[in-house]
Design an enzyme around this catalytic site. Structure first.
Site, PDB file in Angstrom:
ATOM      1  N   TYR A   1       0.848  -1.189   0.000  1.00  0.00           N
ATOM      2  CA  TYR A   1       0.000   0.000   0.000  1.00  0.00           C
ATOM      3  C   TYR A   1       0.882   1.237   0.000  1.00  0.00           C
ATOM      4  CZ  TYR A   1      -3.523   3.403   1.592  1.00  0.00           C
ATOM      5  OH  TYR A   1      -4.362   4.485   1.713  1.00  0.00           O
TER       6      TYR A   1
ATOM      7  N   ASP B   1       9.062   2.679   0.282  1.00  0.00           N
ATOM      8  CA  ASP B   1       7.982   3.310   1.036  1.00  0.00           C
ATOM      9  C   ASP B   1       8.102   2.852   2.483  1.00  0.00           C
ATOM     10  OD1 ASP B   1       5.732   4.194   2.271  1.00  0.00           O
ATOM     11  OD2 ASP B   1       4.347   3.631   0.674  1.00  0.00           O
TER      12      ASP B   1
ATOM     13  N   LYS C   1       3.707   8.476   9.415  1.00  0.00           N
ATOM     14  CA  LYS C   1       3.385   7.828  10.696  1.00  0.00           C
ATOM     15  C   LYS C   1       4.354   8.219  11.832  1.00  0.00           C
ATOM     16  CE  LYS C   1       0.352   4.602   8.499  1.00  0.00           C
ATOM     17  NZ  LYS C   1       0.424   3.902   7.230  1.00  0.00           N
TER      18      LYS C   1
END
Ligand SMILES: *Cc1c(COP(=O)(O)O)cnc(C)c1O
Length: 427
Positions: free
Chosen positions: A149, A237, A265
């Site tokens: 993702y 990522d 995050k």
């Protein structure tokens, strides 16, 4: 929040109100509990390893905002940093010292990363990294891996794991064919055929949005080699793995250096943030130095950067040792709990990241992850645990996030409850 008010509102009532004014009642789909059933709990507050809902129930929280809070909820030092920053204003549309500091901290900690640009989310970081790679190489085609993702931008919302996978939507409607026709999808953990028509390869160095799937030995190394040979920009990522596997990036952990990193995050300490960074030669293609446009009204937000900086400052090698020991204790405990209940399960762990797959075989890619999820055991486990006061993510493709506030007490209690839960499960 007064006790009186709390006792008047139920999660069901709030969810009903929410659904009237917010599609599905949530601002991010996985929160709606669609893949596990039942009503989401509405959080009134979080403290350390615990969440408290509007009905006054408490949960040991392993969602941890999907990894955004590594120090646990409402850490007093983090809260003080937020309050302090807010006293001076919340956004200016002008540069601040705080964003320079956070950028310096990231660059210092990630070997090979010369510069970063801050964004407001991981989605923006990944989307911008792709544009930058295309601008730098003057090529269009990109390759992503099935089940990884990278946020919800058009070109990357293909075979995306996580919330999308949980909902069983292979991609999304509303994305024109043209937006994804240059996105090639390959199975995770296999080095795909590559040539000099590709601008970028984007990968989660540890896949953590299809459950936790570590890279096979040599996978990242071989990807690096093939990208170099073909002049392809390799993008890690690290929105989850950055500053979660260790005090730097997964690239430092594995010793494989990409050309561009995406972060998010952890680096915001719970405030909205993202970042992408890389080699100077590539990063200086960005406007205003170069021709690749990228921007953001709230990018480098002073409250987010102050929060991120304090969190990164509080994390050292010792923090990650503690996290890894606790993650190992949880993984072993869960594994034993399933085994003694006769439930076939794979508790997959890499350093501080833990994930559970039901079934008899370890999971190495998305096809295997989907096969495991199709056994339908996760919703049972989730609900048995939730009923006992332990909140795992309300979707079978998410990681279990252990934070620094999960002490042995919370881990052992969770394992004990998992033993009870596993015995109640029907396989
Ligand atoms: C969460 C996540 C994103 C998206 O970040 P948002 O802040 O939710 O936009 C991108 N990539 C990975 C690997 C993620 O886990």
């Amino acid at each position: 929040m007064s006790a009186q008010r709390r006792s008047r509102i139920t999660n069901e009532e709030l969810f009903e109100r929410a659904r009237r004014v917010i599609p599905g009642g949530v601002n991010s789909p996985v929160r709606a509990f669609k893949s596990v059933g039942g009503t989401p709990f509405f959080v009134a507050k979080g403290k350390g390893a615990y969440l408290y809902d509007e009905e006054g129930r408490s949960y040991v929280d392993f969602i941890q905002s999907y990894g955004a809070v590594i120090l646990g909820h409402a850490d007093s030092r983090v809260t003080a940093a937020i309050n302090h920053a807010a006293l001076y204003g919340s956004t200016f549309g002008a540069p601040t010292a705080g964003e320079v500091t956070l950028a310096e901290m990231i660059v210092e900690r990630v070997r090979g990363c010369d510069m970063v640009r801050l964004t407001s989310s991981g989605t923006e970081a990944a989307m911008s990294a792709i544009r930058l790679a295309r601008g730098f190489t003057k090529r269009d085609k990109i390759l992503k891996f099935d089940g990884c993702y990278h946020g919800h931008s058009d070109a990357l919302l293909v075979a995306g794991g996580s919330g999308i996978a949980s909902l069983g939507i292979p991609d999304s409607v509303g994305i024109p064919k043209g937006a994804v026709e240059d996105t090639i999808v390959a199975p995770y953990n296999e080095v795909p055929p590559l040539d000099d028509s590709y601008a970028a390869v984007i990968v989660e160095p540890v896949a953590a949005n299809m459950g936790v799937v570590p890279p096979k030995h040599g996978f990242l190394e071989e990807l690096r080699k093939k990208c170099t040979e073909n002049g392809i920009v390799l993008i890690f990522d690290e929105v989850i793995t950055g500053f979660r596997l260790g005090p730097g990036a997964a690239s430092d952990y594995f010793g494989v250096v990409p050309d561009i990193w995406c972060f998010g995050k952890v680096i915001g300490g719970g405030m909205p943030i993202g970042a992408f960074g890389g080699k100077r030669e590539i990063m200086e293609q960005l406007a205003p130095v170069g021709p690749v446009y990228q921007a953001g009204t709230l990018s480098g937000n002073p409250i987010a950067t102050a929060t991120g900086a304090i969190v990164l400052n509080l994390l050292d090698a010792g923090s990650y040792q503690i996290l890894a020991i606790r993650a190992e204790r949880l993984a072993r405990g869960l594994s034993d709990a399933f085994a003694s209940a006769g439930i076939e399960a794979q508790v997959q762990r890499l350093a501080t990241l833990v994930g559970v797959f039901f079934g008899s075989e370890p999971v190495t890619n998305y096809a295997e992850a989907k096969r495991s999820v199709a056994l339908g055991l996760y919703p049972q486990f989730f609900n048995e645990m939730l009923g006992r006061g332990v909140a795992f993510a309300p979707g079978p493709f998410e990681a279990i996030f252990v934070g620094l506030k999960h002490t042995e007490k919370e881990i052992d209690r969770t394992v004990e409850l998992a033993s009870e839960a596993a015995k109640r499960m029907i396989s």
